[in-house]
Design an enzyme around this catalytic site. Structure first.
Site, short mmCIF file in Angstrom:
data_model
loop_
_atom_site.label_atom_id
_atom_site.label_comp_id
_atom_site.label_asym_id
_atom_site.label_seq_id
_atom_site.Cartn_x
_atom_site.Cartn_y
_atom_site.Cartn_z
N GLY A 240 0.81 -1.28 0.06
CA GLY A 240 -0.18 -0.11 0.12
C GLY A 240 1.05 1.17 -0.01
O GLY A 240 2.11 1.29 -0.33
N SER A 241 0.19 2.36 0.41
CA SER A 241 0.95 3.80 0.49
C SER A 241 2.03 3.58 1.62
O SER A 241 2.09 2.89 2.42
CB SER A 241 0.06 4.73 0.58
OG SER A 241 -0.53 4.91 2.08
N GLU A 260 5.79 -3.40 0.86
CA GLU A 260 5.85 -2.98 -0.35
C GLU A 260 5.05 -1.71 -0.40
O GLU A 260 3.67 -1.71 -0.64
CB GLU A 260 5.44 -4.31 -1.34
CG GLU A 260 5.92 -3.96 -2.84
CD GLU A 260 4.91 -3.13 -3.37
OE1 GLU A 260 5.53 -1.90 -3.80
OE2 GLU A 260 4.27 -3.51 -4.16
N LEU A 261 5.67 -0.58 -0.49
CA LEU A 261 5.09 0.86 -0.69
C LEU A 261 4.87 1.64 -1.89
O LEU A 261 4.92 0.62 -3.02
CB LEU A 261 5.54 1.36 0.59
CG LEU A 261 5.82 0.71 1.84
CD1 LEU A 261 6.54 1.67 2.97
CD2 LEU A 261 4.50 0.47 2.35
N CYS A 294 1.87 0.64 -8.49
CA CYS A 294 3.24 1.08 -7.79
C CYS A 294 4.23 1.31 -9.08
O CYS A 294 5.42 2.27 -8.54
CB CYS A 294 3.74 0.53 -6.61
SG CYS A 294 3.80 -1.24 -6.80
N GLU A 388 3.47 10.51 -5.89
CA GLU A 388 3.06 9.07 -6.61
C GLU A 388 1.72 9.53 -7.11
O GLU A 388 0.91 9.68 -6.54
CB GLU A 388 2.88 7.98 -5.49
CG GLU A 388 2.48 6.86 -6.41
CD GLU A 388 2.47 5.60 -5.68
OE1 GLU A 388 2.39 4.36 -5.91
OE2 GLU A 388 2.19 5.77 -4.32
#
Length: 493
Positions: A240-241, A260-261, A294, A388
């Site tokens: 996510g963020s 996992e950003l 992402c 992002e």
């Protein structure tokens, strides 16, 4: 339950997504509706996890972990192979769910289910490889006369918190690897894709996974925070963020984390690149899933000598993308996850234009659908460059010097993945060494991933690697056995 979830195929049907807690599907509680961002009606409903549901799931997990640890790796592999086959058989049905809940085109959803099948197969292969080693203890004087061995044991209780943008495959990664490792897994589904998440959980259970293998809870950040803080949870995998990842780490405390950003991926197009080919790839991978990835192509740096040419070809390619109904098999770009997300991206585009950039294509909104947008020459500090975007927008910028553009890419707080178009092996090696990213794709854009290859970032893009082999390492613990005065190496010093 899989058949029930996938049975409703009429245009106006609402798919119900129950929870799965302590070995049974739960329909009691408060139901929340999911509005399809393209159809703009209720497409699915899920049962929000109550405090009692969370407590029940947490209480059940330790005993379930004991049961799962006794399941042989061979049996785990057989279940995962059956799940892979089922994912292929039900490919179109689950892709349709994704299109309904998220506005993701059918062609992208079908591709995601192909990846689910691959992911489960790789997890099955890795389950068969779990082992340990005999340590060379007799190589040191104090170790003579002894033997030491290790093996990888299940961590116990894993928590998987999954995002909306690839709800099937990213759940398959987390759940598949955790199951391969011999854990029980609590899944906290994204509120935007409850039915898709329930379908993947039901698919694994239908493939023969024990009831103790998985639990599924629906809800928002409060549910995730409560699960992160639960004592029995040994390892947390979150996608996510960056902001939410920080909150996960804070709530988790002293637990093993795989985060996992976010990212704002850059792709570099050098002067020796095949410009038409590079533009085609960037057009296709910059707007798939409306840019909600992402590693989606966000910043394209093109050598100034080829900049105008690239921009012209890219614009032509993007104009050729079909935008519209995600249930149409020919659609390339559907809607974004909701109106607010689309409005945010459109607003950032207008801010960049106000700062001197040129809107060469797109920018128009229709509900949650943003026309594929190209912004040329934004300021270096524009939001679409430094933040992002996670939407159907690509920024194109010119550069003059290769070393300088590498340094420019590295100014980002993110470092997930980058793309590079060049035939120069020296540049390739230099970029691989100098770029502060977890992965570099050569003669492809940033938006390419093989599910059995290590994937993850540096800096604010997180830590840990999401591929079955590396995830199994995170989902297991090394246990050591020391045998005193029993040596396979010989007794003489």
């Amino acid at each position: 339950m899989l058949e029930t979830i996938l049975a409703t195929r009429t245009a106006d049907a609402v798919v119900e997504a129950p929870s799965y807690i302590a070995g049974r599907w739960v329909t009691d509680g408060t139901w929340h509706d999911r509005q399809g961002p393209y159809l703009r009606r209720t497409v699915s409903r899920s049962v929000a996890a109550s405090e009692q549901d969370i407590a029940a799931a947490v209480a059940y997990a330790p005993a379930a972990a004991k049961t799962m640890a006794r399941l042989s790796p061979a049996r785990r592999a057989e279940v995962l192979e059956a799940a892979a086959l089922a994912a292929s058989v039900r490919r179109d049905d689950i892709a349709r769910l994704i299109a309904l809940e998220l506005g993701k085109p059918l062609k992208d959803g079908r591709g995601e289910l192909d990846r689910v099948a691959d992911t489960f197969l790789v997890c099955a292969a890795e389950a068969r490889q779990i082992g340990g080693e005999v340590l060379p203890v007799a190589g040191f004087a104090r170790g003579v006369g002894n033997t030491a061995l290790t093996y990888r044991a299940p961590a116990g209780v894993a928590l998987a918190i999954t995002p909306f943008n690839a709800p099937a495959n990213l759940l398959a990664h987390k759940l598949g690897a955790s199951f391969a490792a011999g854990n029980t897994t609590i899944v906290k589904a994204p509120p935007q894709a409850p039915a898709t998440s329930a379908a993947i959980v039901a698919l694994l259970l239908a493939a023969g996974a024990p009831a103790e293998a998985v639990q599924l809870l629906h809800g928002g950040g409060d549910v995730g925070a409560a699960l992160c803080a639960a004592d029995p949870v040994a390892v947390i995998s979150f996608t996510g963020s960056a902001e939410t990842g920080t909150a996960v780490a804070r709530a988790a405390g002293a637990k093993r984390l795989v985060l996992e950003l976010g990212g704002n991926a850059a792709t570099i197009v050098c002067e020796d690149a095949d410009i038409p080919a590079a533009a085609r790839v960037c057009a296709r991978t910059g707007y798939s899933n409306s840019g909600q990835s992402c590693i989606s192509v966000q910043r394209i740096y093109v050598h100034r000598s080829r900049y105008d040419e690239f921009l012209d070809v890219l614009s032509t390619e993007v104009k050729g993308l079909k935008v519209g109904d995600p249930l149409d098999p020919d659609t390339d770009v559907g809607s974004m996850v909701d109106d607010a997300a689309a409005q945010r991206v459109a607003g950032w585009a207008q801010q960049a234009v106000a700062g001197g950039a040129v809107l060469t294509l797109g920018g128009a909104l229709d509900g949650a659908t943003l026309q594929p947008t190209i912004v040329a020459g934004p300021a270096p500090d524009a939001d679409i460059v430094i933040r992002e975007v996670f939407g159907a927008l690509v920024a194109v910028l010119a550069y003059d010097d290769f070393d300088d553009v590498l340094a420019t890419c590295n100014t980002s707080r993110f470092g997930l993945q980058a793309g590079l178009f060049t035939r120069d092996i020296g540049r390739i090696i230099t970029a691989w060494r100098e770029l502060e990213v977890g992965g570099l794709v050569v003669n492809g854009s940033s938006n390419f991933r093989l599910d059995h290859v290590p994937f993850g970032g540096v800096k604010d893009s997180g830590f840990g690697r999401e591929a079955p082999r590396q995830m199994i390492e995170d989902y297991t613990v090394i246990k050591t056995l020391l045998l005193r005065d029993m040596s396979i190496w010989g007794q003489t010093r």
